[in-house]
Design an enzyme around this catalytic site. Structure first.
Site, PDB file in Angstrom:
ATOM      1  N   GLN A 125       0.873  -1.164  -0.080  1.00  0.00           N
ATOM      2  CA  GLN A 125      -0.102   0.083  -0.086  1.00  0.00           C
ATOM      3  C   GLN A 125       0.813   1.285   0.235  1.00  0.00           C
ATOM      4  O   GLN A 125       1.387   1.604   1.052  1.00  0.00           O
ATOM      5  CB  GLN A 125      -0.792   0.044   1.156  1.00  0.00           C
ATOM      6  CG  GLN A 125      -1.823   1.174   1.408  1.00  0.00           C
ATOM      7  CD  GLN A 125      -2.362   1.075   2.774  1.00  0.00           C
ATOM      8  OE1 GLN A 125      -1.858   0.814   3.930  1.00  0.00           O
ATOM      9  NE2 GLN A 125      -3.595   1.551   2.610  1.00  0.00           N
ATOM     10  N   SER A 128       1.320   6.352   2.512  1.00  0.00           N
ATOM     11  CA  SER A 128       1.947   7.286   3.196  1.00  0.00           C
ATOM     12  C   SER A 128       3.193   7.906   2.798  1.00  0.00           C
ATOM     13  O   SER A 128       3.903   7.300   1.702  1.00  0.00           O
ATOM     14  CB  SER A 128       2.309   6.610   4.665  1.00  0.00           C
ATOM     15  OG  SER A 128       1.145   6.193   5.285  1.00  0.00           O
ATOM     16  N   SER A 160       4.831  -1.247   4.199  1.00  0.00           N
ATOM     17  CA  SER A 160       5.091  -2.628   4.516  1.00  0.00           C
ATOM     18  C   SER A 160       5.134  -3.667   3.270  1.00  0.00           C
ATOM     19  O   SER A 160       4.141  -3.420   2.306  1.00  0.00           O
ATOM     20  CB  SER A 160       3.856  -3.091   5.496  1.00  0.00           C
ATOM     21  OG  SER A 160       3.571  -2.151   6.464  1.00  0.00           O
ATOM     22  N   GLU A 242      -9.269  -1.721   5.844  1.00  0.00           N
ATOM     23  CA  GLU A 242      -8.019  -1.829   6.559  1.00  0.00           C
ATOM     24  C   GLU A 242      -8.184  -1.911   8.142  1.00  0.00           C
ATOM     25  O   GLU A 242      -7.612  -2.488   8.581  1.00  0.00           O
ATOM     26  CB  GLU A 242      -6.859  -0.726   6.162  1.00  0.00           C
ATOM     27  CG  GLU A 242      -5.664  -0.859   7.246  1.00  0.00           C
ATOM     28  CD  GLU A 242      -4.501   0.168   6.744  1.00  0.00           C
ATOM     29  OE1 GLU A 242      -4.853   1.035   5.814  1.00  0.00           O
ATOM     30  OE2 GLU A 242      -3.639   0.027   6.968  1.00  0.00           O
TER      31      GLU A 242
END
Ligand SMILES: Cc1cc2nc3c(=O)[nH]c(=O)nc-3n(C[C@H](O)[C@H](O)[C@H](O)COP(=O)(O)OP(=O)(O)OC[C@H]3O[C@@H](n4cnc5c(N)ncnc54)[C@H](O)[C@@H]3O)c2cc1C
Lengths: 390, 360
Positions: A125, A128, A160, A242
């Site tokens: 993902q 950020s 991640s 999420e």
């Protein structure tokens, strides 16, 4: 109100239990390093897929089983009981996949969804950025038209599993529009020259998240998800999935508490007396037991609402805030029972001990990822209690 | 698996809420408290046959089970009703007596008579411990039982006396002779307590409960206190959110300050967890599930503490206005504190849990 399994769910539970009993392979402990762990996990995921246990609640047309959310929960309960491996496809199966099911084109669904369930593709993902954490809409990564597709420039962070991911869900700015309006949602193939993944070491020493530099990375024209400039809306549903994935996640607090009790039972205090007779220890353990029970019941409550086709209410929004500190405190208590040996480098110590330390640290990550504890409280206050924005 | 309430349960809840608003609003409760006379509420509860909610229709009750009773107590808590008479009667006297073979008759009598009975145990401990220090000579009982909920004004007392493993249940049908009840004043004026002194009082032994039966009966009272605390907490949070939305400081509603929002959000987290615990316990007790008693302890320990935390958050968020006698918050605040101790503190139930968890 009735908490018993309905007849068909009870039958499903029996089938699953029997299957797991014969199948949970003697995999041994999962390797520490993420890359190795992925290879260790893949054959198991494949078995799940072939037996029809991957994507239980996904529609059949996308490789799922079309089962109810209750059956999905039953399946995970039984996995926990049987000691089945944890899932490594949380991002793909837990929230990228459901987002595509909701917002993707038919071609995107056909191309990607099945491969998530087989374990062939892992996802990450790319949301950020250094300047856009809690304030995700401040992101500056840019997507500009490049023939049929887009060219991506920017920098992402805390990503991640980027090092093992085949694809990413990516938010980038496509318009001059203010804040939320100029953002689009893309699927980015990770294995290409313009994508540079640099591991970041975490507190505990492992490197499971990364910085990702996007320098002329290419997104083909058919990998826009939702409307051009309409990415914020898609991202919001991703964040919803999420949070649900985190809240209903695989930290099995029942098992944790059982292990904590076993630990206490065998331990003696500094005075040489069994810790299990110490009044403070007894009170604290019973308190954690109480909260563990309520955390699990709330999980069931959320499921039962979902199963009846409703959107979960306040109980779902409160679940992450209830669960995270509970896991932290269970682990901290275990570490306090172990004493200074509990602070030993995990790789050097007994795996049963090391587990507590790892999990204690992981829980701290959970209080930050997917919207920090503070951000969750803002959301609860504003959206559930109707208090004004600040 | 189904967690939601069914339609009838929701109707019951709404009916109680409306009845409370119409006939037992906070202004009335204050008036009753000021006059130190809660009997108008007792009469109102009897008129509505609330004593019979959770009691089988064959026995003269209204039907329903523990879930319905818990719903009722949540509503009573939301309205900070003077619910002691229902707790002592429906939860205590009926709850214990219903477990006896001959209990049905007794139940009918109590229900018909309006049900002003009290369970004669010290209210600060789990009721399955029974009344200590009572001497029995033939059918005559002597001793002192301190802090009995709703003893003042009770038409009869049900006295559980500990045996080896369990309780003998004694009925004191005549509270006039040999029974002296000295009222105790509590900070929560919506509940009545008294010390019961027995001097050669005549009793009838109506049966006995096994240890397990006693624990189950106590679990129901614990559950009802928990459900009431849940209702108190919900109402305190509502009052708070409403108040901070209107109160302006620094030119904005104080509700827009994050410290304020976060305190409210944390109260909600507590309350939703308590809700899960209370209603699972209610269902499990109703269905005779093996884990019902344990879950009632969990609900009691958690929900009463959650209500106390909510009370303190609510007080702080109200500022000085919440600290006044005039503000309604004090009524809820004091009840929340009392409920923490009522029929067993969280500490006492956690110790029981620790025993079950077999820590040594
Ligand atoms: C283990 C882990 C894995 C992650 N994985 C991913 C991933 O795969 N992909 C991805 O895109 N991101 C990932 N993240 C990033 C995560 O989403 C962000 O860390 C998170 O959103 C917070 O942003 P930040 O770290 O920049 O903190 P900041 O936003 O800088 O916050 C700093 C502090 O300020 C507080 N704060 C900020 N704004 C407010 C406000 N309005 N009100 C009150 N307090 C506020 C925060 O709560 C925090 O305490 C991961 C993070 C962790 C820890």
């Amino acid at each position: 109100m009735d908490f018993r399994d309905a007849a068909e769910d009870a039958a499903f539970r029996e089938t699953v239990r029997a299957w797991l009993e014969s199948e949970v392979p003697r995999l041994g402990p999962a390797p520490d390093k993420l890359e190795e762990r992925v290879e260790w996990w893949r054959p198991w995921q494949r078995r799940l897929y072939e037996a029809g246990y991957a994507g239980l609640a996904w529609p059949r047309e996308y490789g799922g089983r079309g089962a109810s959310v209750l059956q999905q929960a039953i399946f995970y309960e039984e996995c926990d009981r049987a000691g089945a491996p944890d899932r490594l496809d949380v991002i793909g199966a837990g929230f990228a996949g459901p987002t595509l099911i909701e917002h993707g084109t038919a071609a995107q669904k056909t191309r990607f969804l099945d491969r998530i369930l087989t374990g062939e593709d892992l996802w990450c993902q790319l949301f950020s950025e250094p300047g856009a954490g809690s304030d995700l809409a401040a992101l500056t990564t840019r997507a500009t038209r490049d023939g049929e597709g887009w060219r991506i420039e920017g920098q992402k962070v805390w990503t991640s599993a980027a090092q093992v991911a085949e694809y990413a869900i990516l938010l980038a700015r496509t318009g001059e529009g203010e804040r939320h309006r100029g953002i689009s949602f893309f699927i980015l193939p990770m294995r290409q020259p313009g994508v540079d993944v640099r591991p970041l070491r975490q507190m505990l020493g492992g490197a499971e998240f990364n910085e990702v530099f996007l320098d002329g990375a290419h997104v083909p024209g058919d990998l826009l998800v939702g409307q051009l400039g309409g990415g914020w809306k898609v991202a919001m549903s991703t964040l919803g999935y999420e949070r649900a994935a985190i809240a209903t996640g695989r930290v099995n607090t029942l098992r944790l508490l059982d292990e904590l009790i076993a630990l206490v039972r065998d331990a003696r205090g500094a005075d040489g007396l069994p810790l299990g007779r110490d009044a403070f220890v007894r009170q604290r353990l019973a308190e954690l037991y109480t909260r563990m029970t309520l955390q699990r019941l709330t999980g069931k409550r959320i499921l039962s609402t979902l199963a009846e086709g409703g959107a979960p209410g306040p109980e779902a929004s409160t679940a992450k805030l209830f669960t995270t500190p509970l896991v932290e405190e269970i682990c901290d208590f275990a570490l306090s029972v172990i004493g200074i040996e509990g602070q030993e480098e995990p790789a050097d110590t007994d795996p049963a001990r090391a587990k507590w330390l790892r999990l204690a640290y992981q829980a701290r990550g959970t209080s930050i990822a997917g919207g920090t504890t503070f951000i969750q409280r803002n959301i609860l206050a504003e959206r559930v209690l109707g208090m004004p924005r600040d | 698996m189904r967690f939601a309430f069914n339609e009838e349960q929701e109707m019951l809840r709404d009916a109680i809420r409306v009845a409370m608003q119409r006939e037992a609003g906070l202004d009335k409760i204050r008036r009753w408290v000021d006059a130190a006379d809660l009997s108008p509420f007792d009469a109102f509860a009897v008129r509505n046959a609330w004593m019979g909610i959770g009691v089988a229709e064959e026995l003269g009750g209204q039907g329903g089970g523990r879930v319905e009773q818990a719903l009722m107590f949540e509503e009573l808590g939301r309205a900070v009703a003077p619910s002691g008479v229902l707790l002592a009667g429906a939860g205590g006297v009926l709850g214990f007596a219903a477990r006896l073979p001959g209990g049905a008759e007794f139940l009918r009598e109590v229900l018909d008579g309006g049900g002003g009975g009290a369970l004669c145990v010290p209210a600060g401990r789990p009721a399955d411990q029974g009344a200590l220090q009572v001497q029995v000579a033939g059918d005559r009982l002597s001793g002192v039982i301190p802090m009995v909920l709703e003893a003042p004004g009770a038409s009869h007392l049900l006295l559980p006396l500990p045996t080896g493993d369990g309780l003998d249940l004694w009925l004191l049908p005549d509270v006039k002779s040999g029974v002296d009840i000295k009222p105790r004043r509590m900070i929560d004026r919506t509940r009545r307590f008294g010390d019961v002194r027995l001097q050669q009082a005549k009793g009838i032994r109506i049966g006995s409960l096994s240890g397990e039966g006693a624990r189950e009966a106590n679990a129901v009272i614990a559950l009802l206190v928990a459900a009431e605390s849940l209702g108190l907490a919900r109402r305190m949070l509502d009052l708070t959110v409403e108040y901070v939305g209107q109160r302006v400081q620094f030119g904005v509603p104080v509700a827009s300050f994050q410290a304020v929002k976060h305190a409210a959000a944390e109260a909600l987290v507590d309350i939703e967890a308590a809700h899960s615990g209370v209603y699972y316990a209610a269902w499990a007790l109703q269905e005779g599930q093996a884990d019902g008693v344990l879950h009632a302890w969990i609900a009691k320990a958690f929900a009463t503490e959650a209500a106390v935390r909510t009370a303190d958050r609510a007080l702080l968020l109200h500022g000085a206005i919440g600290y006044t006698w005039e503000h309604d918050l004090q009524l809820f605040y004091k009840r929340a504190k009392l409920n923490l101790e009522l029929f067993g503190s969280p500490r006492s139930y956690r110790e029981r849990m620790a025993e079950v968890l077999a820590l040594h």
